[in-house]
Write a protein that holds these residues in place. Structure first.
Motif, mmCIF file in Angstrom:
data_model
loop_
_atom_site.group_PDB
_atom_site.id
_atom_site.type_symbol
_atom_site.label_atom_id
_atom_site.label_comp_id
_atom_site.label_asym_id
_atom_site.label_seq_id
_atom_site.Cartn_x
_atom_site.Cartn_y
_atom_site.Cartn_z
ATOM 1 N N CYS A 117 -4.441 -5.999 5.382
ATOM 2 C CA CYS A 117 -3.212 -6.696 5.001
ATOM 3 C C CYS A 117 -3.403 -7.630 3.811
ATOM 4 C CB CYS A 117 -2.693 -7.506 6.178
ATOM 5 S SG CYS A 117 -2.059 -6.470 7.486
ATOM 6 N N HIS A 144 -7.981 -6.989 9.285
ATOM 7 C CA HIS A 144 -6.711 -6.845 10.005
ATOM 8 C C HIS A 144 -5.789 -5.857 9.310
ATOM 9 C CE1 HIS A 144 -7.734 -9.939 12.851
ATOM 10 N NE2 HIS A 144 -8.124 -10.690 11.850
ATOM 11 N N GLY A 145 -6.131 -4.604 9.394
ATOM 12 C CA GLY A 145 -5.293 -3.550 8.845
ATOM 13 C C GLY A 145 -5.196 -3.558 7.331
ATOM 14 N N ASP A 166 3.279 -7.066 16.664
ATOM 15 C CA ASP A 166 4.191 -7.470 15.571
ATOM 16 C C ASP A 166 3.719 -6.984 14.203
ATOM 17 O OD1 ASP A 166 6.053 -8.712 17.213
ATOM 18 O OD2 ASP A 166 5.079 -10.658 17.077
ATOM 19 N N THR A 167 3.088 -5.819 14.161
ATOM 20 C CA THR A 167 2.611 -5.251 12.903
ATOM 21 C C THR A 167 3.683 -5.350 11.818
ATOM 22 O OG1 THR A 167 1.171 -3.722 14.069
ATOM 23 C CG2 THR A 167 1.752 -3.117 11.813
ATOM 24 N N ASN A 168 3.262 -5.804 10.648
ATOM 25 C CA ASN A 168 4.084 -5.917 9.447
ATOM 26 C C ASN A 168 5.062 -7.095 9.466
ATOM 27 O OD1 ASN A 168 4.642 -5.038 6.804
ATOM 28 N ND2 ASN A 168 6.460 -3.972 7.485
ATOM 29 N N TYR A 182 1.014 -9.387 10.062
ATOM 30 C CA TYR A 182 0.187 -8.888 11.151
ATOM 31 C C TYR A 182 -0.231 -7.461 10.816
ATOM 32 C CZ TYR A 182 1.742 -12.852 13.947
ATOM 33 O OH TYR A 182 1.986 -14.119 14.421
ATOM 34 N N GLY A 183 -1.494 -7.127 11.094
ATOM 35 C CA GLY A 183 -2.023 -5.807 10.778
ATOM 36 C C GLY A 183 -1.806 -4.797 11.888
ATOM 37 N N ASP A 184 -2.286 -3.585 11.653
ATOM 38 C CA ASP A 184 -2.164 -2.497 12.627
ATOM 39 C C ASP A 184 -2.857 -2.825 13.946
ATOM 40 O OD1 ASP A 184 -0.787 -0.939 10.816
ATOM 41 O OD2 ASP A 184 -2.596 0.084 10.108
ATOM 42 N N ASP A 185 -3.823 -3.722 13.917
ATOM 43 C CA ASP A 185 -4.583 -4.072 15.111
ATOM 44 C C ASP A 185 -3.956 -5.203 15.918
ATOM 45 O OD1 ASP A 185 -5.072 -5.885 13.038
ATOM 46 O OD2 ASP A 185 -7.047 -6.395 13.799
ATOM 47 N N GLU A 186 -2.758 -5.650 15.528
ATOM 48 C CA GLU A 186 -2.113 -6.781 16.185
ATOM 49 C C GLU A 186 -0.687 -6.432 16.607
ATOM 50 O OE1 GLU A 186 -3.697 -10.578 13.796
ATOM 51 O OE2 GLU A 186 -2.772 -9.085 12.510
#
Length: 99
Positions: free
Chosen positions: A14, A11-12, A38-40, A32-36
């Motif tokens: 993370c 997941h990015g 709400d990233t970060n 939350y990663g780049d693939d989700e």
């Protein structure tokens, strides 16, 4: 030792932090990663030791957007890996200040 910071490659890349609540329960804080969506932004999960050696039940219902439910994770101490039933592998990062 299960407590510490983990790298999640799925997941990015993370970071995940596991802290002890009591003898058999833990809290996971992640981003939350780049693939989700709400990233970060933060998410939380609850983790409990099962009756099986080095096995944990993790409740991911605190995560938004996807119904993860609960997963089983197995701690592999010699490799510093938390192995998830879906095949993901979180690597415990070296860290001098959580010892």
């Amino acid at each position: 030792m299960i407590v510490g910071y983990y790298y999640d490659p799925k997941h990015g890349g993370c970071l995940r932090k596991i802290t002890r609540i009591n003898k058999n329960s833990f809290k996971i804080v992640g981003a939350y990663g780049d693939d989700e969506p709400d990233t970060n932004k933060k998410w939380y999960a609850e983790m409990r030791k099962t009756n099986t050696k080095d096995e944990y039940l993790v409740d991911f219902t605190g995560k938004k957007h996807v119904d993860h439910g609960s997963y089983i994770a197995k701690w592999i101490e010699k490799d510093r890996i938390l192995m998830w039933e879906d095949g993901n592998r979180w690597k415990l990062m070296y860290d001098w200040y959580t010892k």
